[in-house]
Structure formats: structure tokens, C-alpha cells
Design a protein around this motif. Structure first.
Motif, PDB file in Angstrom:
ATOM      1  N   THR A   1     -48.694 -90.045 -47.875  1.00 46.36           N
ATOM      2  CA  THR A   1     -49.372 -89.666 -49.115  1.00 46.36           C
ATOM      3  C   THR A   1     -48.327 -89.667 -50.225  1.00 46.36           C
ATOM      4  O   THR A   1     -47.239 -89.113 -50.050  1.00 46.36           O
ATOM      5  CB  THR A   1     -50.008 -88.269 -49.017  1.00 46.36           C
ATOM      6  OG1 THR A   1     -50.916 -88.248 -47.921  1.00 46.36           O
ATOM      7  CG2 THR A   1     -50.754 -87.922 -50.293  1.00 46.36           C
ATOM      8  N   VAL A   2     -48.669 -90.268 -51.351  1.00 45.04           N
ATOM      9  CA  VAL A   2     -47.748 -90.326 -52.485  1.00 45.04           C
ATOM     10  C   VAL A   2     -48.443 -89.728 -53.699  1.00 45.04           C
ATOM     11  O   VAL A   2     -49.551 -90.125 -54.059  1.00 45.04           O
ATOM     12  CB  VAL A   2     -47.313 -91.774 -52.789  1.00 45.04           C
ATOM     13  CG1 VAL A   2     -46.321 -91.796 -53.952  1.00 45.04           C
ATOM     14  CG2 VAL A   2     -46.693 -92.421 -51.551  1.00 45.04           C
ATOM     15  N   THR A   3     -47.778 -88.763 -54.334  1.00 41.91           N
ATOM     16  CA  THR A   3     -48.313 -88.119 -55.534  1.00 41.91           C
ATOM     17  C   THR A   3     -47.224 -88.043 -56.593  1.00 41.91           C
ATOM     18  O   THR A   3     -46.044 -88.269 -56.317  1.00 41.91           O
ATOM     19  CB  THR A   3     -48.800 -86.690 -55.233  1.00 41.91           C
ATOM     20  OG1 THR A   3     -47.677 -85.892 -54.824  1.00 41.91           O
ATOM     21  CG2 THR A   3     -49.846 -86.676 -54.129  1.00 41.91           C
ATOM     22  N   ASP A   4     -47.621 -87.707 -57.826  1.00 42.97           N
ATOM     23  CA  ASP A   4     -46.617 -87.390 -58.837  1.00 42.97           C
ATOM     24  C   ASP A   4     -46.178 -85.947 -58.652  1.00 42.97           C
ATOM     25  O   ASP A   4     -46.638 -85.250 -57.742  1.00 42.97           O
ATOM     26  CB  ASP A   4     -47.137 -87.669 -60.251  1.00 42.97           C
ATOM     27  CG  ASP A   4     -48.345 -86.814 -60.634  1.00 42.97           C
ATOM     28  OD1 ASP A   4     -48.571 -85.752 -60.010  1.00 42.97           O
ATOM     29  OD2 ASP A   4     -49.067 -87.206 -61.575  1.00 42.97           O
ATOM     30  N   PHE A   5     -45.272 -85.471 -59.494  1.00 46.54           N
ATOM     31  CA  PHE A   5     -44.736 -84.122 -59.316  1.00 46.54           C
ATOM     32  C   PHE A   5     -45.794 -83.042 -59.526  1.00 46.54           C
ATOM     33  O   PHE A   5     -45.615 -81.897 -59.104  1.00 46.54           O
ATOM     34  CB  PHE A   5     -43.560 -83.896 -60.267  1.00 46.54           C
ATOM     35  CG  PHE A   5     -42.261 -84.500 -59.792  1.00 46.54           C
ATOM     36  CD1 PHE A   5     -42.205 -85.282 -58.650  1.00 46.54           C
ATOM     37  CD2 PHE A   5     -41.077 -84.280 -60.491  1.00 46.54           C
ATOM     38  CE1 PHE A   5     -41.014 -85.848 -58.205  1.00 46.54           C
ATOM     39  CE2 PHE A   5     -39.875 -84.833 -60.057  1.00 46.54           C
ATOM     40  CZ  PHE A   5     -39.850 -85.620 -58.914  1.00 46.54           C
ATOM     41  N   ASP A   6     -46.908 -83.404 -60.176  1.00 42.79           N
ATOM     42  CA  ASP A   6     -47.988 -82.433 -60.402  1.00 42.79           C
ATOM     43  C   ASP A   6     -49.046 -82.462 -59.318  1.00 42.79           C
ATOM     44  O   ASP A   6     -50.022 -81.702 -59.372  1.00 42.79           O
ATOM     45  CB  ASP A   6     -48.649 -82.686 -61.760  1.00 42.79           C
ATOM     46  CG  ASP A   6     -47.708 -82.392 -62.920  1.00 42.79           C
ATOM     47  OD1 ASP A   6     -46.942 -81.407 -62.808  1.00 42.79           O
ATOM     48  OD2 ASP A   6     -47.732 -83.147 -63.907  1.00 42.79           O
ATOM     49  N   GLY A   7     -48.894 -83.364 -58.352  1.00 43.46           N
ATOM     50  CA  GLY A   7     -49.838 -83.415 -57.244  1.00 43.46           C
ATOM     51  C   GLY A   7     -50.937 -84.438 -57.382  1.00 43.46           C
ATOM     52  O   GLY A   7     -51.818 -84.522 -56.513  1.00 43.46           O
TER      53      GLY A   7
ATOM     54  N   ALA B   1     -42.655 -99.544 -51.858  1.00 41.53           N
ATOM     55  CA  ALA B   1     -41.710 -99.071 -52.864  1.00 41.53           C
ATOM     56  C   ALA B   1     -42.243 -97.782 -53.490  1.00 41.53           C
ATOM     57  O   ALA B   1     -43.443 -97.644 -53.723  1.00 41.53           O
ATOM     58  CB  ALA B   1     -41.512-100.131 -53.937  1.00 41.53           C
ATOM     59  N   VAL B   2     -41.345 -96.854 -53.748  1.00 41.53           N
ATOM     60  CA  VAL B   2     -41.718 -95.566 -54.334  1.00 41.53           C
ATOM     61  C   VAL B   2     -41.261 -95.544 -55.785  1.00 41.53           C
ATOM     62  O   VAL B   2     -40.079 -95.728 -56.081  1.00 41.53           O
ATOM     63  CB  VAL B   2     -41.081 -94.401 -53.551  1.00 41.53           C
ATOM     64  CG1 VAL B   2     -41.463 -93.066 -54.184  1.00 41.53           C
ATOM     65  CG2 VAL B   2     -41.516 -94.443 -52.088  1.00 41.53           C
ATOM     66  N   ALA B   3     -42.195 -95.314 -56.692  1.00 35.97           N
ATOM     67  CA  ALA B   3     -41.862 -95.234 -58.108  1.00 35.97           C
ATOM     68  C   ALA B   3     -41.107 -93.946 -58.403  1.00 35.97           C
ATOM     69  O   ALA B   3     -41.047 -93.027 -57.571  1.00 35.97           O
ATOM     70  CB  ALA B   3     -43.124 -95.322 -58.960  1.00 35.97           C
ATOM     71  N   ASP B   4     -40.545 -93.863 -59.604  1.00 38.48           N
ATOM     72  CA  ASP B   4     -39.796 -92.680 -59.990  1.00 38.48           C
ATOM     73  C   ASP B   4     -40.713 -91.478 -60.144  1.00 38.48           C
ATOM     74  O   ASP B   4     -41.910 -91.609 -60.436  1.00 38.48           O
ATOM     75  CB  ASP B   4     -39.059 -92.943 -61.302  1.00 38.48           C
ATOM     76  CG  ASP B   4     -37.760 -92.172 -61.399  1.00 38.48           C
ATOM     77  OD1 ASP B   4     -37.236 -91.745 -60.354  1.00 38.48           O
ATOM     78  OD2 ASP B   4     -37.258 -92.008 -62.520  1.00 38.48           O
TER      79      ASP B   4
ATOM     80  N   LEU C   1     -52.621 -88.023 -57.060  1.00 34.31           N
ATOM     81  CA  LEU C   1     -52.395 -89.187 -56.216  1.00 34.31           C
ATOM     82  C   LEU C   1     -51.871 -90.358 -57.037  1.00 34.31           C
ATOM     83  O   LEU C   1     -52.329 -90.601 -58.161  1.00 34.31           O
ATOM     84  CB  LEU C   1     -53.680 -89.590 -55.507  1.00 34.31           C
ATOM     85  CG  LEU C   1     -54.118 -88.708 -54.325  1.00 34.31           C
ATOM     86  CD1 LEU C   1     -55.479 -89.139 -53.805  1.00 34.31           C
ATOM     87  CD2 LEU C   1     -53.081 -88.752 -53.204  1.00 34.31           C
ATOM     88  N   ALA C   2     -50.917 -91.069 -56.480  1.00 32.99           N
ATOM     89  CA  ALA C   2     -50.296 -92.198 -57.177  1.00 32.99           C
ATOM     90  C   ALA C   2     -50.590 -93.493 -56.426  1.00 32.99           C
ATOM     91  O   ALA C   2     -50.677 -93.511 -55.194  1.00 32.99           O
ATOM     92  CB  ALA C   2     -48.788 -91.981 -57.284  1.00 32.99           C
ATOM     93  N   GLU C   3     -50.732 -94.570 -57.174  1.00 36.92           N
ATOM     94  CA  GLU C   3     -50.953 -95.874 -56.563  1.00 36.92           C
ATOM     95  C   GLU C   3     -49.652 -96.394 -55.950  1.00 36.92           C
ATOM     96  O   GLU C   3     -48.566 -96.182 -56.493  1.00 36.92           O
ATOM     97  CB  GLU C   3     -51.452 -96.872 -57.609  1.00 36.92           C
ATOM     98  CG  GLU C   3     -52.853 -96.579 -58.117  1.00 36.92           C
ATOM     99  CD  GLU C   3     -53.345 -97.673 -59.059  1.00 36.92           C
ATOM    100  OE1 GLU C   3     -52.612 -98.687 -59.210  1.00 36.92           O
ATOM    101  OE2 GLU C   3     -54.431 -97.504 -59.620  1.00 36.92           O
ATOM    102  N   VAL C   4     -49.780 -97.082 -54.830  1.00 33.63           N
ATOM    103  CA  VAL C   4     -48.615 -97.702 -54.187  1.00 33.63           C
ATOM    104  C   VAL C   4     -48.990 -99.124 -53.789  1.00 33.63           C
ATOM    105  O   VAL C   4     -50.177 -99.457 -53.667  1.00 33.63           O
ATOM    106  CB  VAL C   4     -48.160 -96.914 -52.934  1.00 33.63           C
ATOM    107  CG1 VAL C   4     -47.703 -95.522 -53.313  1.00 33.63           C
ATOM    108  CG2 VAL C   4     -49.272 -96.850 -51.898  1.00 33.63           C
TER     109      VAL C   4
END
Length: 614
Positions: free
Chosen positions: A222-228, A207-210, A230-233
Motif C-alpha cells: 500500500t502506498v500513501t502520501d504522508f497524510d494517508g 518506483a516510489v515517488a517522493d 492513497l497514491a498512484e503507482v
């Protein structure tokens, strides 16, 4: 509301995209298209207005190239009509980038003003983003950086997927208030609006968070926030088999899903009754102490889900003795609602991505309220944003007109009512057990009502030229009547209205003319003889004015026989469970009337299954 799919890997890219779009077509079917990039940077784009079958015809005459990178889209039109030019994907001005989009870019006009020198090929907000991305890529030379820079400038709701001819083997995507999920395969990766896009290839999903940016390659994601950053998944396994999303020999998905309602109800109950009492494990996080303090409940929902909420309100108030209001999600946050710390908010959404409901839930959480989600879709946004989630386990529902999800939502709310009643001591143990025992008989009773199909089919055939149908009910029969009318509007395109039977004499009786078909939901004479007699009186009032009465009554009720033209019988049950039985003949009726009129039962005009725009 559009369906999107992305794929990077060594498989048949065009085949993966088309099969994904076929499973996502319930999200929109105004047009469809795919784009593929091969390892040498060659690209192709094929798209067409109309349903997916039109795109398949186009590909037969003009096949797509083979390549490792592809994106596909099936559209529910927002910006611009359903034309070939407005179909997705869209190229950038120089053809360096191809992009698809679900949602609405609200600052589209301002961004378009920056491109006054560009002759756009479509009327869409999506092409504007594609052109901006192509220009940014020419400046920074890196797709991910260019994509991040453009995404930060966008306002509205969106899921975007983009690929560049200079970087084959990679798809970048972004999510802001619009659904996106990742599929993890062996040597291949997927993106989709929901797991249906890739479930036949892998059961592993993320699942991909907002407000996340996702980059997929064949080797991983690879999943990051809009600032680059790294985000947990978290990875999860898709709970249903791909075959569950096929027709399985039925003439339509809606027919299949009506027939699946006994199992859907049973699966929603399963695991939530222990030793004859309801105990919902998912509510443990809220704690009994909080549930005992709750002094008001607000149910948020839209359309069919709102009618499920209205039926659930009767049960929760009756059993748990807590006042309940049902609010249309899209109205809730715009009227400065009043609540306190002990107000509990319950959202109801089949997809868990309904944008109006998501925004209302977010508003409630901003006010410090606890929220519970009733949802059918694993790891969807609304349940992830809620304090607790009650999944309905109805399985995938593909037909746009909801059937089995509706019954499962009602049952989930009734289970919630019984859970609250137990925690709050609002029912005696004996009454609780008797109610639960009756609830556990409902799957078999729904199966009995599913079998009335033949009788209802004959009824629909003689009513083929009907242009208006009315529905009457009292108590829980009122929201059930509203749902019966909605089904006809959705798939048969005729005027239909549901009324509280007592309102008839306050105006709507003026609609009654000779031959006017009226479905009347007759309550049980055993459980409420006063209400039953009132409804029989209503029948006499409209029959005297020429109405044709189709009465849905419980087995053994003979009082209505002298006044009804047609009678559909349902098994005996408690009054609060009657909607679970009475609605089934109305579902069959809507399906058969739509069929006899030659309409598309599963994909009615102007509608999509999951409403992901406000």
C-alpha cells in the motif's frame, strides 16, 4: 548513501537480506546489520562494523532466528563513526520497534533534546527516530499511525524502514528526498535502495515517488502520501539480468565494467540512429519547436558526471551551435543563477539519485525551466522529475569508481548534440551522417583500447611507489585528464591532478621534478595539427625539467616518439570522440596501481557509489 533492504514472506529471510546487502554494499561499507521478527513477536538483531564479511562471520557464530519479516542495512557513516554501536538497525528504547535509515535527520538535535531521560546506545540520528517511534507506538497502538506521526516531524533527507514486534508480517517505510523502490513477488514483497536489493528474486518493481509511505506485507503493498491518501503507482520490469551485477570471473567489478564498455557504448547508441541520422525518441515530449528556441544549455552534474558534461559541452557547441555551461550541482542553486525561459537544463547522474543534482534539478524546475536527465538507472528520481530522460543502458555499475557509465554519459550527450543539430539545422546532412557513421565505429574502437590492459599493467607495476601523477590535455583532452586524475585519487589514494596543457606555464610547471610521471593526452595531428604541435611543445617543456612522459597518442602519430618515455596507442577517430578512447588506458592504470598497492579497487575508503545526501 546507505543500502537498505526489507523483506516480508515465507522465504529464507536472513538469506534474502544478506544477498540484497551484498548487491547494495557499493552504497556504503562502514558497517552492516540485519533484524528479523518471527510470527510470535520474537526478534533478533545482528550488526557489526566493517564490511559485510564481518556481519557474515557474526552470523556464523550467532545465527539469526527464522522469521517472515526482516530489514537489513549497509552503512556509509554520517552521524557517528563506523562502530558496532552506530551500525544499523536500531531498536527503540523498549525494544518494540526496529528501524533502519538512509539520509540525514537535520532536526536531530532538537528531537534528541526531547529524550534527555533516555540513555542512547549510539551517536546516530537514526536511534533518536527509533526511540520516538517506539514511544509513539505505545501511545497510539498502531505501527502505521505511529510511523506517520513521527515521519511528519522529521526534517532533512531520509528513507526509513521500520518493523514492530507486535505486528509481524509488516514493514512500514517512508521516503523523503532519498531513494526507495518496491519489489513485487509471489507471496512476498521487498523494499530496497535500488532494484539490486531484490533483482535475483523478482523482476517486478514499483518506483516510489517522493513523500510517500509504503506498507508491505507478504500479500501486497500500500502506498500513501504522508497524510494517508492513497497514491498512484506504476509497475515496471527490471531490464537487466541479476547476473549482470556479478563479477563473472573477473578479479573486480571495476575490471569487469571496463571490459563491458564497448557493449555499454553500443547499447547507448542503439535505437537512436535511424537512416544514418540521430533521432532520440525520448525527446519527442519536448517538441522540436522548443528545441529550436533554446538559446543556452546548462549541464548539472558532480564528479565524473561533471567531466562527462564538460566533454559533452564541446560536442553540443560544435554541432548544435548552442552555448553550454557545465555547473557543479551543489553550487548551482546557491549563487542566484541567471537564465530565461529558453534555457535548457541537462542533468547527468549515473544513479539518478544524486542528491546535489536532484536538488539543483528541482530548483531549475521551480524557475520554470525545461529539464532533461541523462541517467543509467531505470525509474530513478531525477529522470522521473525531469521533462525528458535519456537512459544510457550501461547496465548495473557496482564499482564505486565509474567507468562504463562515464563513457555512456559522454555518448548520450553527444547523441543529444547531434539530435539538436538536426532539429536546428546546424549541420549539413552530409556532415551529420559522417559524424554519426564515425560514432557508430566507436564501440569496436573502445574494444581495441580495452586490450591495452597488459601494457598498462606493466606500467603500473614499475610505478607502484609513485605518490604523485599529473595529467595534461587540451580541448576535450582537458576534462579527460581531470577524469584520469580523479580515478587515481579515488582508488589509489595518491595525489593526482589534471591540467589544461596551456596552463602549465602559468604555475603548475613548478610541480615538475626529476622522475615526475605525467600522462599527456595527445590530440590527433590529422584533425588539429596546431593543437597537436602545441601539446608536443608542452611535452618538450616538461621533459626538459625531468618529467617521465606517458603519452596517449593515436595510431600513426610519430611526432611525439622522440620525447615520450612510454607511448600508449589508440585507434584513429574524430577529435570529439577521442576521450572515449583515451580514458580507457587511464582507467586500467588506476585499477592496476590500486591493485599493486594492495587496495580495494571496488570499495575505496570513505566513498560510496550513490551520493544521496547533500
Amino acid at each position: 548513501m546507505c543500502g537498505i533492504v526489507g523483506y516480508v514472506g515465507s522465504g529464507d529471510t536472513a538469506g534474502v537480506l544478506l544477498s540484497g546487502l551484498a548487491r547494495l554494499e557499493y552504497r556504503g561499507y562502514d558497517s552492516a546489520g540485519i533484524a528479523i521478527i518471527n510470527d510470535t513477536g520474537e526478534s533478533c538483531l545482528r550488526k557489526s562494523s566493517g564490511k559485510l564479511a564481518q556481519l557474515r562471520k557474526l552470523l556464523e557464530s550467532s545465527p539469526a532466528i527464522a522469521g517472515s519479516t526482516g530489514i537489513g542495512h549497509t552503512r556509509w557513516a554520517t552521524h557517528g563513526g563506523p562502530t558496532d554501536e552506530n551500525a544499523h538497525p536500531h531498536y527503540s528504547e523498549d525494544g518494540s520497534v526496529v528501524l533502519i535509515h538512509n539520509g540525514i535527520i537535520e532536526n536531530f538535535a532538537q528531537l534528541r533534546d526531547e529524550l534527555a531521560d533516555v540513555k542512547l546506545q549510539s551517536e546516530t540520528d537514526t536511534e533518536v527516530v527509533a526511540v520516538l517511534l517506539g514511544r509513539e507506538l505505545a501511545i497510539v497502538g498502531d505501527l502505521e499511525t505511529a510511523f506517520r506521526n513521527v515521519v511528519k516531524r522529521l526534517k532533512g533527507t531520509f528513507t526509513l524502514l521500520a518493523a514492530a514486534v507486535s505486528e509481524p508480517g509488516k514493514i512500514v517505510s517512508a521516503r523523503h528526498h532519498s531513494p526507495l523502490v518496491i519489489g513485487l513477488g509471489e507471496g512476498e514483497s521487498f523494499l530496497g535502495s535500488d532494484v539490486a536489493a531484490f533483482v535475483e528474486h523478482t523482476r517486478r518493481a514499483v518506483a516510489v515517488a517522493d513523500d510517500r509511505i509504503v506498507v508491505i506485507t507478504a500479500d501486497g503493498v500500500t502506498v500513501t502520501d504522508f497524510d494517508g491518501n492513497l497514491a498512484e503507482v506504476s509497475e515496471y520490469e527490471i531490464a537487466w539480468d541479476p547476473a549482470a551485477a556479478d563479477k563473472g570471473g573477473w578479479p573486480s567489478f571495476m575490471a569487469k565494467e571496463i571490459s563491458e564498455q564497448p557493449a555499454a557504448v553500443a547499447d547507448t547508441i542503439r535505437g537512436r540512429v535511424n537512416d544514418g541520422v540521430v533521432d532520440i525518441p525520448e525527446l519527442a515530449a519536448l517538441g522540436d519547436e522548443y528545441l529550436q528556441r533554446v538559446n543556452r544549455i546548462v549541464i548539472l552534474a558532480c564528479g565524473t558526471a561533471a567531466y562527462a558534461g564538460m566533454i559533452g559541452r564541446y560536442a553540443i557547441e560544435e554541432w548544435a551551435r548552442v552555448p553550454v555551461e557545465v555547473e557543479l550541482s551543489h553550487e548551482f542553486r546557491y549563487r542566484n543563477p541567471i537564465f530565461d525561459a529558453n534555457t535548457l537544463v541537462i542533468s547527468v547522474s549515473q544513479s539518478g539519485e544524486t542528491m546535489d543534482t536532484l536538488m539543483a534539478v528541482n530548483f531549475a524546475r521551480e524557475q520554470g525551466l525545461k529539464t532533461i536527465s541523462v541517467c543509467n538507472t531505470q525509474s530513478a528520481t531525477i529522470p522521473r522529475e525531469s521533462d525528458a530522460a535519456i537512459y544510457t543502458y550501461a547496465g548495473p555499475e557496482v564499482a564505486v569508481a565509474s567507468t562504463k557509465a562515464f563513457l555512456s554519459q559522454i555518448v548520450a550527450l553527444q547523441l543529444l548534440g547531434l539530435h539538436l543539430a538536426r532539429v536546428r539545422g546546424a549541420l549539413t546532412t552530409e556532415a551529420h551522417r559522417e559524424t554519426v557513421a564515425e560514432l557508430q565505429t566507436i564501440p569496436d574502437k573502445v574494444a581495441e583500447v580495452v586490450a591495452v590492459h597488459k601494457q598498462v599493467k606493466e606500467l603500473a607495476h614499475w610505478m607502484a611507489n609513485t605518490n604523485s601523477v599529473l595529467f595534461l590535455g587540451r580541448h576535450v583532452g582537458f576534462p579527460t585528464a581531470l577524469e584520469g586524475a580523479l580515478k587515481l585519487k579515488e582508488i589509489a589514494y595518491i595525489h593526482a591532478e589534471g591540467f589544461a596543457a596551456g596552463e602549465l606555464k602559468h604555475g603548475p610547471i613548478a610541480l615538475i621534478d626529476h622522475g615526475q610521471p605525467v600522462f599527456v593526452l595527445v590530440p590527433s595531428p590529422r584533425t588539429n595539427s596546431v593543437m597537436h604541435s602545441k601539446v608536443v611543445s608542452n611535452i618538450q617543456e616538461i621533459r626538459a625539467r625531468g618529467a617521465r612522459i606517458i603519452a596517449i597518442v593515436e595510431t600513426g602519430d610519430t611526432a611525439v616518439l622522440p620525447f615520450a618515455d612510454d607511448v600508449i596507442r589508440v585507434p584513429l577517430t574524430d577529435v570529439l570522440f577521442e576521450p572515449l578512447l583515451q580514458v580507457v588506458p587511464m582507467q586500467w592504470f588506476a585499477l592496476e596501481l590500486s591493485t599493486v598497492k594492495g587496495l580495494d579497487v571496488d570499495q575505496p575508503r570513505n566513498l560510496a557509489k550513490s551520493v544521496t545526501v547533500e
